[in-house]
Design a protein around this motif. Structure first.
Motif, short mmCIF file in Angstrom:
data_model
loop_
_atom_site.label_atom_id
_atom_site.label_comp_id
_atom_site.label_asym_id
_atom_site.label_seq_id
_atom_site.Cartn_x
_atom_site.Cartn_y
_atom_site.Cartn_z
N GLY A 286 3.40 0.88 -2.87
CA GLY A 286 2.67 0.99 -4.31
C GLY A 286 1.77 1.95 -4.72
O GLY A 286 2.04 2.60 -6.10
N LEU A 287 1.22 2.84 -3.74
CA LEU A 287 0.52 4.07 -4.33
C LEU A 287 1.60 5.17 -4.50
O LEU A 287 1.17 6.11 -5.44
N THR B 10 -1.90 7.60 6.68
CA THR B 10 -3.04 7.21 5.73
C THR B 10 -2.78 5.77 5.15
O THR B 10 -3.77 5.06 4.96
N ALA B 11 -1.57 5.83 4.83
CA ALA B 11 -1.26 4.32 4.23
C ALA B 11 -1.26 3.20 5.25
O ALA B 11 -2.03 2.11 4.99
N VAL C 124 2.72 4.83 -8.12
CA VAL C 124 1.76 5.10 -9.10
C VAL C 124 1.51 6.67 -8.98
O VAL C 124 0.52 7.13 -9.97
N TRP D 125 0.73 8.75 -6.37
CA TRP D 125 -0.17 9.13 -5.41
C TRP D 125 0.53 8.83 -4.07
O TRP D 125 0.55 7.95 -3.46
N LYS D 126 1.06 10.07 -3.95
CA LYS D 126 1.88 10.21 -2.65
C LYS D 126 1.09 10.40 -1.23
O LYS D 126 0.14 11.55 -1.12
N VAL D 127 1.20 9.44 -0.46
CA VAL D 127 0.27 9.66 0.65
C VAL D 127 1.15 9.54 1.98
O VAL D 127 2.15 9.14 2.08
N VAL E 18 0.94 -1.07 0.03
CA VAL E 18 -0.02 0.06 -0.01
C VAL E 18 0.87 1.41 0.01
O VAL E 18 0.85 2.34 -0.88
N TYR E 19 1.89 1.32 0.90
CA TYR E 19 2.62 2.54 1.20
C TYR E 19 3.55 2.87 -0.08
O TYR E 19 3.44 3.96 -0.72
#
Length: 227
Positions: free
Chosen positions: A79-80, A91-92, A83, A85-87, A76-77
């Motif tokens: 992978g986002l 949140t991750a 692509v 999408w920096k979170v 999730v951390y």
């Protein structure tokens, strides 16, 4: 060789540890609420009339239950981010915990739904209740009531497992403890304090779940079987 315990150094960081404990509770609360909703959706999806949705939910549940939580957090951390999408880490971490506990909640709730007698469903149909009314009034309330102790244990375990999110620098209790012990060189004392903190958080969560069951399940209260 004797070791002299000195808790004064790590205890001097009590504001940081308290903030870490608050973050742990925040992670746990968010993951519990959204994971519960996701679990109910998947449980109903697997038992519904749509074969495609049932297969999709089954793949999700089996994939999550048979892969490590740490790997899921990394996917999730990172992978986002890959692509575009920096979170942030919180949140991750929350998203990963929701995805993880949703799968386990789905199986627990599905077991509760399976325990509802067929005759009870047929009686509801004879009364002319719609499918949505049967689910919301006849199936889900008693099903969740029956598996409530299992759900409670699962969410307490989720809170303890949230310590793994320190691997992506989420500022929860374990991450703060890692920083404190590196500053004070008092690893044993620091992690003993954190162990007590997790014990207190676990007991606090169980008290909250007990209070919730006391309000939500009056029949269990009358029988004296609240969590």
């Amino acid at each position: 060789m004797q070791y002299t315990f000195d808790f004064s150094a790590p205890l001097a960081y009590w504001p940081d540890l308290l903030a870490g404990a608050a973050t742990t509770l925040g992670l746990s609360l968010a993951a519990t609420v959204f994971g519960f909703l996701l679990g109910i959706f998947c449980a109903l999806g697997r038992m519904g009339q749509s074969a495609g949705l049932a297969r999709l939910c089954a793949v999700y549940v089996e994939t999550i239950r048979n892969t490590p939580l740490l790997v899921q957090i990394f996917i999730v951390y990172f992978g986002l981010a890959s692509v575009g999408w920096k979170v942030d880490a919180f949140t991750a971490a929350t998203a990963a915990l929701v995805i993880n506990v949703g799968a386990y909640t789905s199986e627990i709730v599905r077991a509760g739904i399976d325990s509802i007698p067929r005759g009870q469903l047929e009686a509801a149909e004879c009364l002319g209740l719609s499918r949505a009314q049967i689910l919301t009034h006849v199936v889900l309330p008693p099903a969740i009531e029956r598996v409530y102790p299992a759900l409670t244990s699962q969410y307490v375990l989720l809170m303890l497992a949230s310590s793994i999110t320190s691997q992506i620098s989420a500022e929860e209790l374990t991450a703060v403890a890692n920083r404190v012990q590196s500053d004070t060189f008092r690893s044993v004392e620091t992690y003993l304090i954190v162990a007590v903190a997790y014990l207190v958080l676990s007991l606090l969560m169980r008290v909250v779940f007990w209070a919730a069951s006391y309000v939500a399940f009056p029949r269990r209260r009358r029988l004296g079987t609240t969590v």
